[in-house]
Design a protein around this motif. Structure first.
Motif, PDB file in Angstrom:
ATOM      1  N   ASN A 265       0.826  -1.207   0.000  1.00  0.00           N
ATOM      2  CA  ASN A 265       0.000   0.000   0.000  1.00  0.00           C
ATOM      3  C   ASN A 265       0.863   1.260   0.000  1.00  0.00           C
ATOM      4  O   ASN A 265       0.606   2.213  -0.719  1.00  0.00           O
ATOM      5  N   LYS A 266       1.871   1.259   0.859  1.00  0.00           N
ATOM      6  CA  LYS A 266       2.762   2.405   1.006  1.00  0.00           C
ATOM      7  C   LYS A 266       4.180   1.858   1.157  1.00  0.00           C
ATOM      8  O   LYS A 266       4.378   0.803   1.768  1.00  0.00           O
ATOM      9  N   MET A 267       5.154   2.568   0.609  1.00  0.00           N
ATOM     10  CA  MET A 267       6.542   2.144   0.729  1.00  0.00           C
ATOM     11  C   MET A 267       7.305   3.154   1.583  1.00  0.00           C
ATOM     12  O   MET A 267       7.513   4.302   1.188  1.00  0.00           O
ATOM     13  N   PHE A 268       7.684   2.725   2.776  1.00  0.00           N
ATOM     14  CA  PHE A 268       8.545   3.548   3.621  1.00  0.00           C
ATOM     15  C   PHE A 268       9.985   3.328   3.161  1.00  0.00           C
ATOM     16  O   PHE A 268      10.451   2.186   3.115  1.00  0.00           O
ATOM     17  N   VAL A 269      10.670   4.384   2.841  1.00  0.00           N
ATOM     18  CA  VAL A 269      12.068   4.290   2.401  1.00  0.00           C
ATOM     19  C   VAL A 269      12.953   4.946   3.457  1.00  0.00           C
ATOM     20  O   VAL A 269      12.790   6.132   3.755  1.00  0.00           O
ATOM     21  N   VAL A 270      13.857   4.152   4.011  1.00  0.00           N
ATOM     22  CA  VAL A 270      14.766   4.642   5.038  1.00  0.00           C
ATOM     23  C   VAL A 270      16.172   4.731   4.458  1.00  0.00           C
ATOM     24  O   VAL A 270      16.733   3.730   4.013  1.00  0.00           O
ATOM     25  N   LEU A 271      16.730   5.934   4.436  1.00  0.00           N
ATOM     26  CA  LEU A 271      18.137   6.102   4.102  1.00  0.00           C
ATOM     27  C   LEU A 271      18.906   5.923   5.409  1.00  0.00           C
ATOM     28  O   LEU A 271      19.136   6.873   6.152  1.00  0.00           O
ATOM     29  N   GLY A 272      19.250   4.661   5.674  1.00  0.00           N
ATOM     30  CA  GLY A 272      19.750   4.275   6.995  1.00  0.00           C
ATOM     31  C   GLY A 272      21.221   4.527   7.223  1.00  0.00           C
ATOM     32  O   GLY A 272      21.905   3.745   7.897  1.00  0.00           O
ATOM     33  N   CYS A 273      21.701   5.617   6.670  1.00  0.00           N
ATOM     34  CA  CYS A 273      23.056   6.105   6.918  1.00  0.00           C
ATOM     35  C   CYS A 273      22.995   7.593   6.636  1.00  0.00           C
ATOM     36  O   CYS A 273      22.485   8.001   5.579  1.00  0.00           O
ATOM     37  N   THR A 274      23.466   8.431   7.538  1.00  0.00           N
ATOM     38  CA  THR A 274      23.315   9.872   7.343  1.00  0.00           C
ATOM     39  C   THR A 274      24.108  10.370   6.135  1.00  0.00           C
ATOM     40  O   THR A 274      23.797  11.435   5.590  1.00  0.00           O
ATOM     41  N   HIS A 275      25.097   9.604   5.674  1.00  0.00           N
ATOM     42  CA  HIS A 275      25.791   9.980   4.433  1.00  0.00           C
ATOM     43  C   HIS A 275      24.835   9.964   3.240  1.00  0.00           C
ATOM     44  O   HIS A 275      24.973  10.764   2.314  1.00  0.00           O
ATOM     45  N   TYR A 276      23.887   9.045   3.248  1.00  0.00           N
ATOM     46  CA  TYR A 276      23.006   8.889   2.084  1.00  0.00           C
ATOM     47  C   TYR A 276      22.122  10.117   1.876  1.00  0.00           C
ATOM     48  O   TYR A 276      21.616  10.336   0.772  1.00  0.00           O
ATOM     49  N   GLU A 277      21.944  10.915   2.943  1.00  0.00           N
ATOM     50  CA  GLU A 277      21.120  12.112   2.824  1.00  0.00           C
ATOM     51  C   GLU A 277      21.726  13.117   1.849  1.00  0.00           C
ATOM     52  O   GLU A 277      21.013  13.959   1.294  1.00  0.00           O
ATOM     53  N   TYR A 278      23.042  13.036   1.616  1.00  0.00           N
ATOM     54  CA  TYR A 278      23.679  13.931   0.659  1.00  0.00           C
ATOM     55  C   TYR A 278      23.237  13.636  -0.780  1.00  0.00           C
ATOM     56  O   TYR A 278      23.365  14.491  -1.658  1.00  0.00           O
ATOM     57  N   VAL A 279      22.766  12.411  -1.022  1.00  0.00           N
ATOM     58  CA  VAL A 279      22.440  11.998  -2.393  1.00  0.00           C
ATOM     59  C   VAL A 279      21.011  11.449  -2.469  1.00  0.00           C
ATOM     60  O   VAL A 279      20.733  10.511  -3.203  1.00  0.00           O
TER      61      VAL A 279
ATOM     62  N   LEU B 289      14.876   4.408  -7.406  1.00  0.00           N
ATOM     63  CA  LEU B 289      13.578   3.822  -7.059  1.00  0.00           C
ATOM     64  C   LEU B 289      12.562   4.041  -8.172  1.00  0.00           C
ATOM     65  O   LEU B 289      11.719   3.175  -8.436  1.00  0.00           O
ATOM     66  N   LYS B 290      12.676   5.180  -8.826  1.00  0.00           N
ATOM     67  CA  LYS B 290      11.761   5.462  -9.932  1.00  0.00           C
ATOM     68  C   LYS B 290      11.958   4.466 -11.066  1.00  0.00           C
ATOM     69  O   LYS B 290      10.986   3.990 -11.677  1.00  0.00           O
ATOM     70  N   THR B 291      13.213   4.116 -11.348  1.00  0.00           N
ATOM     71  CA  THR B 291      13.468   3.149 -12.417  1.00  0.00           C
ATOM     72  C   THR B 291      12.936   1.769 -12.074  1.00  0.00           C
ATOM     73  O   THR B 291      12.662   0.964 -12.961  1.00  0.00           O
ATOM     74  N   LYS B 292      12.781   1.489 -10.769  1.00  0.00           N
ATOM     75  CA  LYS B 292      12.227   0.198 -10.332  1.00  0.00           C
ATOM     76  C   LYS B 292      10.713   0.234 -10.203  1.00  0.00           C
ATOM     77  O   LYS B 292      10.090  -0.740  -9.782  1.00  0.00           O
ATOM     78  N   GLY B 293      10.119   1.367 -10.528  1.00  0.00           N
ATOM     79  CA  GLY B 293       8.664   1.459 -10.488  1.00  0.00           C
ATOM     80  C   GLY B 293       8.080   1.571  -9.103  1.00  0.00           C
ATOM     81  O   GLY B 293       6.889   1.320  -8.888  1.00  0.00           O
ATOM     82  N   ILE B 294       8.903   1.969  -8.121  1.00  0.00           N
ATOM     83  CA  ILE B 294       8.411   2.123  -6.752  1.00  0.00           C
ATOM     84  C   ILE B 294       7.628   3.431  -6.651  1.00  0.00           C
ATOM     85  O   ILE B 294       8.133   4.502  -6.988  1.00  0.00           O
ATOM     86  N   SER B 295       6.401   3.352  -6.177  1.00  0.00           N
ATOM     87  CA  SER B 295       5.551   4.537  -6.063  1.00  0.00           C
ATOM     88  C   SER B 295       4.983   4.631  -4.648  1.00  0.00           C
ATOM     89  O   SER B 295       5.197   3.753  -3.820  1.00  0.00           O
ATOM     90  N   ASN B 296       4.239   5.697  -4.398  1.00  0.00           N
ATOM     91  CA  ASN B 296       3.640   5.946  -3.082  1.00  0.00           C
ATOM     92  C   ASN B 296       4.702   5.880  -1.981  1.00  0.00           C
ATOM     93  O   ASN B 296       4.557   5.178  -0.986  1.00  0.00           O
ATOM     94  N   LEU B 297       5.770   6.628  -2.208  1.00  0.00           N
ATOM     95  CA  LEU B 297       6.903   6.617  -1.281  1.00  0.00           C
ATOM     96  C   LEU B 297       6.649   7.498  -0.066  1.00  0.00           C
ATOM     97  O   LEU B 297       6.028   8.551  -0.165  1.00  0.00           O
ATOM     98  N   TYR B 298       7.165   7.042   1.073  1.00  0.00           N
ATOM     99  CA  TYR B 298       7.174   7.855   2.291  1.00  0.00           C
ATOM    100  C   TYR B 298       8.625   7.851   2.769  1.00  0.00           C
ATOM    101  O   TYR B 298       9.089   6.878   3.344  1.00  0.00           O
TER     102      TYR B 298
END
Length: 275
Positions: free
Chosen positions: A184-198, A206-215
């Protein structure tokens, strides 16, 4: 002087320290120091216990040196290790743990049938740091998907503005990406503070994988609950590093990213701690 200390392995947590610096408003008329302390990234051949022991050494040294009133564990790996330290039982002041913050955000917004996609370091994934809290809340294990991204934190520091970085992240993520459907909903966790830069690069993948309704569960900005309202706060930002702050390319990447006189000045005045 009221000291709030944020710590991380490498430079990822500087994002959190800076956001706290920008937004903190709860000490009317009081001088507040936001102190970011960069710890060296753990060596690959260290055992989990070795990492706990080294982290404990740093924690004791940091509290002795800075006498923090509040401590921000601005690192997912360190947040997972923190409860295993003796320090965690003895330090009685406020501690903000990035895994707890992120997990509570997921739990409070979770809907039945949702999936949780966690990108994180190998240690965060292998030690199931996120699983422990999420499973306790009643979320089914089959709805928690973890993708370990070995070496990505270091790569981001060194190649933040490299033209090749988006493709390198794309290849790394897609190689490990599982088949995901029926959510129903996809929670996406950038589980390393470095990843917040990108963050944008992750969204593009995620868009190329067709993931939608992201949180997007953004640990950096969720942590801003630390910054309750007030006014007239006198505040300073300081940066310290253990042993070495990294090469000049990393420093220039950070300056370009933040484009902030406050951060650039703090980086230029960075103080090296030897232990």
């Amino acid at each position: 002087m009221y000291n709030i200390v944020a710590i991380d392995l490498g430079w990822g947590g500087l994002l959190q320290a800076y956001n706290v610096f920008k937004n903190i408003e709860r000490f009317s008329g009081k001088a507040v120091n936001i102190i970011f302390v960069r710890l060296p990234i753990f060596k690959y051949d260290m055992t989990v216990q070795d990492k706990v022991d080294q982290f404990e050494l740093y924690l004791n040294n940091i509290t002795k040196r800075f006498e923090p009133e509040e401590l921000i564990i601005a690192c997912n790996t360190l947040s997972g290790l923190y409860p295993n330290t003796s320090f965690s039982l003895l330090f009685k002041k406020n501690v903000y743990n990035i895994i707890e913050i992120t997990s509570e955000c997921i739990i409070s917004n979770y809907e039945e049938g949702s999936k949780i996609l966690i990108f994180a370091s190998e240690l965060t994934v292998s030690e199931r740091f996120y699983h422990k809290r999420l499973l306790e809340s009643g979320i089914c294990e089959e709805n928690i998907i973890c993708i370990p991204l070995k070496g990505l934190a270091r790569l981001i520091e060194e190649e933040l503005y490299s033209k090749e970085l988006p493709e390198k992240i794309n290849q790394l993520v897609l190689k490990l990406f599982p088949s995901i459907d029926n959510y129903n909903k996809m929670f996406v966790v950038l589980g390393c503070t470095h990843y917040e830069y990108v963050t944008k690069i992750f969204f593009d993948v995620l868009k190329t994988k067709g993931i939608s309704n992201l949180y997007l569960v953004d640990a950096v900005y969720n942590a801003l609950f630390i910054c309750n309202k007030g006014q007239d706060v006198k505040k300073n930002l300081y940066i310290y590093s253990y042993n070495s702050g990294g090469n000049i390319t990393v420093k220039n990447n950070l300056k370009r990213y933040f484009d902030s006189d406050t951060v650039n000045s703090a980086l230029d005045k960075e103080k090296i701690i030897h232990i």
